[in-house]
Design an enzyme around this catalytic site. Sequence first.
Site, PDB file in Angstrom:
ATOM      1  N   GLU A 212       4.844  -1.200   4.530  1.00 23.17           N
ATOM      2  CA  GLU A 212       3.938  -0.596   3.649  1.00 23.17           C
ATOM      3  C   GLU A 212       4.509   0.946   3.499  1.00 23.17           C
ATOM      4  OE1 GLU A 212       0.121  -0.921   5.374  1.00 23.17           O
ATOM      5  OE2 GLU A 212       0.735   0.039   7.254  1.00 23.17           O
ATOM      6  N   HIS A 251      -3.709   2.228   8.151  1.00 24.28           N
ATOM      7  CA  HIS A 251      -3.280   2.203   9.426  1.00 24.28           C
ATOM      8  C   HIS A 251      -2.715   3.642   9.481  1.00 24.28           C
ATOM      9  CE1 HIS A 251      -1.725  -2.083   9.008  1.00 24.28           C
ATOM     10  NE2 HIS A 251      -2.371  -2.242  10.090  1.00 24.28           N
TER      11      HIS A 251
END
Lengths: 295, 389
Positions: A212, A251
């Site tokens: 990501e 995150h």
Amino acid sequence: MSIFIDRTDRVLVQGITGGEGSFWTKHMMELGTQVVVGVTPGKEGQSVEGVPVYHTIRRAVAIKPANAAMLFVPPRFTKDAVFEALDAGIKKIVTIADGIPLQDAIQIRKAAISCGARVVGGNTSGVISPGLAMMGMFPYWIERVYTPGRIGVMTRSGSLTNEVTAMVVRAGFGVSSLIGVGGDPVPGTRFAEMLPDYQADTETDAVVIIGELGGTMEEEVADAMLSGVFKKPVVAFLGGRTAPAGKRMGHAGAIVTGGKGSVKDKIEAFEKAGALVADRPRMVGDLLAKIMEAR
Amino acid sequence: MKLFEYQAKDAFAERGIPVPKRRVCETVSQAVEAVAEMGLPCAVKSQVLRGGRGKAGLVKLVKSSAEAHDYAEALLTGPLGAAHGVKKVLVEEAVDIARELYLSITVDPQAATALILACADGGVEIEELARTAPEKIIREKVDIDTGLLPFQARNIAYALGFDADGVKKFVPLLESLWAVFRAKDAELVEINPLFVTGSGALVAGDGKLVIDDNSAFRQGGAEPSREYFDSDVAYEAAVEGIPYLQFDGDISLMCAGAGLTTVVYDLVNYEGGSVANYLEFGGPNYKKAVRAMELCLVNDPKVILIVTFGTIARADIMADGIAEAIAKLKPRCPIVACIRGTGEEKAVETLKAVGLEPLFDTEEAVRKAVALAKASTEDKTSTRSGGRS
């Protein structure tokens, strides 16, 4: 052969008496993992799933030698717990803690490197070789995700691992070994550091990288492909392609900082190195099918 | 948590880093008073967390008390300030600037060290520098346990072009900045620009201090405060510990799992939809469906899109929460749900019992949500009576 963990490893569980610790100890054992001993300060004399519990690792390994440590320890105590495992000479450590202080994470990784140990996590579900063994918390009983097979998976995200791996299985494949490096800005182990293991593993034909935005771990994989360290096919799926600049997407590690970490850069790096990049989860299965057919 | 400039400068001053004489003001009269105290010209700087304040017209060097008054008024009570959420201004003495430098400390995740970045061309964003002139950036890795050693500070000082006298001023400044970095559990400390004055003194022109959220427990447990967030709902989510980002589109994301939520965000954009908010109620928050839906509804979304694939965040428990939320909050907009993972069989029953049609494929769920949002835009009256899907 599996990567990181197999049935010969003797696993010590730190925080074994807690809710998560005892629940996942049971499941690790049910899958076939050898959990030999547990540690929770103040709880010596108890047992969990038949596994004896000691106050400290030093006392535990004196009686039940272990070569791997699984931590179910809150983030603020994680540095202490990792160092305790390193002090006992343990070289394989997995921590699931979500919320390890950033500067602690730097100290943890530095200590692991200097001890020649491998710390996987935090902020991960852990490591699993479906059908064999696991350190962590994977719902391996969900067959449409955790089917044994010949595809290696490395990931920064637990939820996305379920989503993407389901597509791998849907396309007719299964998983050899899955390593969750975790979603933190400073993971103990980085994607590229596991690649030599996947390269050597005779049971892995190709690797899926679930990455990501944020950091440079994906670019390091591309570098390892270009330099010839890793020669097997790679399919990458990357979250955060449309993420707005400067926002942290879920995150702690999912943020573009100092001009580094955009998904655009990662895709460029992967494509230059010859990896296939999937736009959508479903495409991961399609691309794998294409690669494996060509082989 | 990113602190305001005035807070960063207070932290710098505490450790002996030279900062301009300054005063934080919340009213125009305070600002006028502060200007009189600092003398003219002086800087009036809005205290907002966004970057690029100069380009946005949010800082100004004022030359007369009338100008100071008008500008402080524009920031504190006028539309300019309101547009950027300005609540405070910093009035600062003017500095006689000879040179501007860049200096920051962050971490190097791969090397497992701290990383000092410096550049002789200050005043530019580091992102800009990294793109246009990466060779000009001076890098020094610092062992986090050993700490900054004097030779490392000298390496940087000489590379920045300081003479012997300048080095004597720079080394202790960098040592102080290192102390701030460690003591505050910082993700980033940055002085940009670092001024070198006409007489060779060093002064921190701006200050950025980002404290690691995971260290809040040992940083005095700083509670989130409304002024750090761009909306009430973003603030409420933070208090709840639910990751939340505010957007202004149609579809409220109420998903579990950080990575999956980010991908759902991408997929909505790919399908031509728009996101009202990013909300992730996985991990420790998976029992908070009622609160999560309440936060989504503040945005009056056209659709709520629920996508999960959880392990510990059990599907059946999340479904129970969603059923409770629907009963309690009676949302008028349609809800698209795609809940998988541990306990999903029971979850499906629960969702069907409250009138939802659970889906199992993320992309299908996204397409359905986007179609519903579009239909709702085309025919607003039908959403009111259309019920849930």
